[in-house]
Enzyme design. Structure first.
Site, PDB file in Angstrom:
ATOM      1  N   ARG A 172     -21.212  95.259  -8.955  1.00  0.00           N
ATOM      2  CA  ARG A 172     -21.698  95.448  -7.587  1.00  0.00           C
ATOM      3  C   ARG A 172     -21.715  94.087  -6.881  1.00  0.00           C
ATOM      4  NH1 ARG A 172     -20.562  99.942  -7.950  1.00  0.00           N
ATOM      5  NH2 ARG A 172     -21.801 101.817  -7.727  1.00  0.00           N
TER       6      ARG A 172
ATOM      7  N   ASP B  85     -13.876  92.576  -7.612  1.00  0.00           N
ATOM      8  CA  ASP B  85     -13.517  93.932  -7.152  1.00  0.00           C
ATOM      9  C   ASP B  85     -14.560  94.451  -6.174  1.00  0.00           C
ATOM     10  OD1 ASP B  85     -11.885  96.329  -7.278  1.00  0.00           O
ATOM     11  OD2 ASP B  85     -13.589  97.258  -8.308  1.00  0.00           O
TER      12      ASP B  85
ATOM     13  N   GLU C 257     -19.143  94.392   1.455  1.00  0.00           N
ATOM     14  CA  GLU C 257     -17.889  95.144   1.405  1.00  0.00           C
ATOM     15  C   GLU C 257     -17.850  96.361   2.318  1.00  0.00           C
ATOM     16  OE1 GLU C 257     -17.892  96.182  -2.826  1.00  0.00           O
ATOM     17  OE2 GLU C 257     -18.131  98.278  -2.276  1.00  0.00           O
TER      18      GLU C 257
ATOM     19  N   HIS D 193     -12.711  97.300  -4.379  1.00  0.00           N
ATOM     20  CA  HIS D 193     -13.520  98.276  -5.139  1.00  0.00           C
ATOM     21  C   HIS D 193     -12.609  99.375  -5.707  1.00  0.00           C
ATOM     22  CE1 HIS D 193     -17.950  99.623  -5.522  1.00  0.00           C
ATOM     23  NE2 HIS D 193     -17.242 100.183  -6.477  1.00  0.00           N
TER      24      HIS D 193
HETATM   25  P1  NAD Z   1     -24.440 101.440 -18.085  1.00  0.00           P
HETATM   26  O1  NAD Z   1     -25.678 102.018 -17.517  1.00  0.00           O
HETATM   27  O2  NAD Z   1     -23.761 102.160 -19.204  1.00  0.00           O
HETATM   28  O3  NAD Z   1     -24.745  99.941 -18.581  1.00  0.00           O
HETATM   29  C1  NAD Z   1     -25.465  99.014 -17.835  1.00  0.00           C
HETATM   30  C2  NAD Z   1     -26.042  97.996 -18.792  1.00  0.00           C
HETATM   31  O4  NAD Z   1     -26.697  96.989 -17.997  1.00  0.00           O
HETATM   32  C3  NAD Z   1     -27.084  98.579 -19.749  1.00  0.00           C
HETATM   33  O5  NAD Z   1     -26.825  98.162 -21.072  1.00  0.00           O
HETATM   34  C4  NAD Z   1     -28.405  98.000 -19.245  1.00  0.00           C
HETATM   35  O6  NAD Z   1     -29.366  97.787 -20.268  1.00  0.00           O
HETATM   36  C5  NAD Z   1     -27.928  96.674 -18.647  1.00  0.00           C
HETATM   37  N1  NAD Z   1     -28.889  96.103 -17.714  1.00  0.00           N
HETATM   38  C6  NAD Z   1     -29.749  96.739 -16.868  1.00  0.00           C
HETATM   39  N2  NAD Z   1     -30.495  95.829 -16.198  1.00  0.00           N
HETATM   40  C7  NAD Z   1     -30.090  94.600 -16.625  1.00  0.00           C
HETATM   41  C8  NAD Z   1     -30.503  93.281 -16.314  1.00  0.00           C
HETATM   42  N3  NAD Z   1     -31.521  93.041 -15.466  1.00  0.00           N
HETATM   43  N4  NAD Z   1     -29.886  92.265 -16.944  1.00  0.00           N
HETATM   44  C9  NAD Z   1     -28.882  92.514 -17.866  1.00  0.00           C
HETATM   45  N5  NAD Z   1     -28.472  93.746 -18.192  1.00  0.00           N
HETATM   46  C10 NAD Z   1     -29.063  94.772 -17.585  1.00  0.00           C
HETATM   47  O7  NAD Z   1     -23.454 101.212 -16.859  1.00  0.00           O
HETATM   48  P2  NAD Z   1     -21.861 101.200 -16.851  1.00  0.00           P
HETATM   49  O8  NAD Z   1     -21.361 102.597 -16.779  1.00  0.00           O
HETATM   50  O9  NAD Z   1     -21.377 100.300 -17.930  1.00  0.00           O
HETATM   51  O10 NAD Z   1     -21.607 100.553 -15.411  1.00  0.00           O
HETATM   52  C11 NAD Z   1     -22.004  99.217 -15.111  1.00  0.00           C
HETATM   53  C12 NAD Z   1     -21.913  98.991 -13.624  1.00  0.00           C
HETATM   54  O11 NAD Z   1     -20.542  99.044 -13.214  1.00  0.00           O
HETATM   55  C13 NAD Z   1     -22.582 100.083 -12.761  1.00  0.00           C
HETATM   56  O12 NAD Z   1     -23.947  99.806 -12.574  1.00  0.00           O
HETATM   57  C14 NAD Z   1     -21.816 100.015 -11.458  1.00  0.00           C
HETATM   58  O13 NAD Z   1     -22.514  99.156 -10.588  1.00  0.00           O
HETATM   59  C15 NAD Z   1     -20.498  99.351 -11.841  1.00  0.00           C
HETATM   60  N6  NAD Z   1     -19.327 100.213 -11.573  1.00  0.00           N
HETATM   61  C16 NAD Z   1     -18.317  99.717 -10.813  1.00  0.00           C
HETATM   62  C17 NAD Z   1     -17.190 100.488 -10.561  1.00  0.00           C
HETATM   63  C18 NAD Z   1     -16.032  99.954  -9.745  1.00  0.00           C
HETATM   64  O14 NAD Z   1     -15.157 100.736  -9.330  1.00  0.00           O
HETATM   65  N7  NAD Z   1     -15.951  98.667  -9.490  1.00  0.00           N
HETATM   66  C19 NAD Z   1     -17.109 101.774 -11.084  1.00  0.00           C
HETATM   67  C20 NAD Z   1     -18.160 102.240 -11.897  1.00  0.00           C
HETATM   68  C21 NAD Z   1     -19.267 101.460 -12.142  1.00  0.00           C
END
Ligand code: NAD
Length: 330
Positions: A235, A259, A264, A296
């Site tokens: 994000r 990305d 954005e 994105h």
């Molecule tokens: P997920 O929920 O499986 O994993 C997130 C991880 O972050 C977890 O292990 C959690 O414990 C950890 N976390 C939470 N708070 C934290 C903090 N303060 N410090 C460190 N770690 C912390 O999520 P995911 O499916 O792996 O997705 C991750 C992120 O990717 C999403 O939150 C979303 O913002 C982003 N995303 C981006 C796109 C894109 O097109 N660019 C698409 C999907 C998701």
């Protein structure tokens, strides 16, 4: 069942219309982002279907509730754009698509790393122009280098697996470290300072929360290894872009692959090629030859779009049928 579908693109319509054939819901597609000025378009809708840059603050949610909307169906994983307390207060349920293709995002993350490291965009422009020189295209072996991964959820674990295939060492930081996973997969959890100091590539995979906003700030950049590659496919607001620009200018950051961008919503997902870029920070970012910005698009694969429409319409169907909402965000 009427669904007001905001921020819609042709590929959304194609995918949702195909999946909706068997359900027959009435879907009204709108191009604009949901915000306080166009929330009235949800009149007569039971559900609003929204994406990453739609705005669901208290004011918007109150309007939706007054119009009789009962469900906010996010067709994405992140829910940082929804005021969950307001949704609860006004009695709206919120559902999301927790994992539509973690592979898509992990693979795009690797694409950014490789394109930056081996300077693929520059090499492509050059050879098209008949320039076959290698000056300025020097990369580094990924093998033996250290990747620092912040957040070790679904996407990060797939990424880690790919990077280990290159022979990289993995340092990780997570607010909820999973030591069993780490032991099994040769991942070393550490504190952020150690990760910054020792990583050749840093990649962000945690959600945007009040704690993670600007997790990469001036102070974090200062602590990084000189020449570090920074990748953000999570994000935009995880990164203070001005701090990254400073880091790029004084060569602390050697490459950046982004990305997502904190502002954005005004630019991404739109063709603005006939206009000037009024955002000076974005324009500066785009001026560096060691930065790649993608719009994105990490999620954007055929498989991910199929899963998004499948899960979103499934979430809506569960809501209508009064079933347990397995993908509810509380
Ligand atoms: P997920 O929920 O499986 O994993 C997130 C991880 O972050 C977890 O292990 C959690 O414990 C950890 N976390 C939470 N708070 C934290 C903090 N303060 N410090 C460190 N770690 C912390 O999520 P995911 O499916 O792996 O997705 C991750 C992120 O990717 C999403 O939150 C979303 O913002 C982003 N995303 C981006 C796109 C894109 O097109 N660019 C698409 C999907 C998701």
């Amino acid at each position: 069942m009427r669904i007001a579908f905001f921020d819609s693109k042709q590929y959304d319509k194609d995918s949702f219309n195909e999946k909706n054939k068997s359900l027959g819901y009435e879907i009204q597609y709108y191009n604009g982002h949901l915000n306080v000025h166009n929330a009235m378009l949800a009149q007569n809708a039971d559900v609003v279907c929204v994406f990453v840059n739609d705005i669901l603050n208290r004011e918007v949610i109150q309007i939706l509730a007054n119009l009789g909307v009962k469900l906010i169906a996010l067709r994405c994983a992140g829910f940082n754009n929804v005021d969950l307390a307001a949704a609860k207060e006004f009695g709206l349920k919120v559902v999301r698509v927790p994992a539509y293709s973690p592979y898509a995002v992990a693979e795009h993350t690797v694409a950014l790393m490789m394109a930056l490291n081996r300077k693929i965009p520059r090499a492509t422009w050059r050879t098209r122009d008949g320039n076959f020189s290698l000056n300025g295209l020097l990369g580094f072996d990924m093998h033996g280098k250290t990747a620092g991964i912040i957040g070790t959820g679904r996407i990060a674990r797939i990424l880690i697996n790919i990077l280990q295939g290159f022979g990289m060492n993995i340092l990780a930081y997570d607010i909820f470290p999973n030591e069993e996973y780490a032991k099994e997969h040769n991942v070393k959890y550490t504190d952020l300072d150690t990760l910054y100091k020792n990583s050749d590539i840093i990649s962000l995979h945690c959600p945007l929360t009040p704690e993670t906003k600007y997790i990469i700030d001036y102070d974090a950049v200062k602590k990084m290894k000189k020449g570090v590659m920074l990748i953000n496919t999570s994000r935009g607001q995880l990164v203070n872009t001005e701090a990254v620009i400073e880091g790029l200018k004084d060569k602390k950051i050697g490459h950046a692959g982004l990305d997502v961008y904190e502002e954005e919503a005004h630019y991404f997902f739109k063709d603005r090629s006939d206009k000037i870029i009024g955002d000076d920070v974005l324009a500066r970012l785009l001026s560096f030859n060691n930065v790649i910005v993608t719009s994105h698009q990490a999620f954007f694969t055929k498989e991910a779009l199929d899963n998004i429409s499948d899960t979103t319409l499934g979430n809506i169907k569960d809501f209508i049928e009064g079933k347990t909402l397995t993908n509810e965000v509380k």
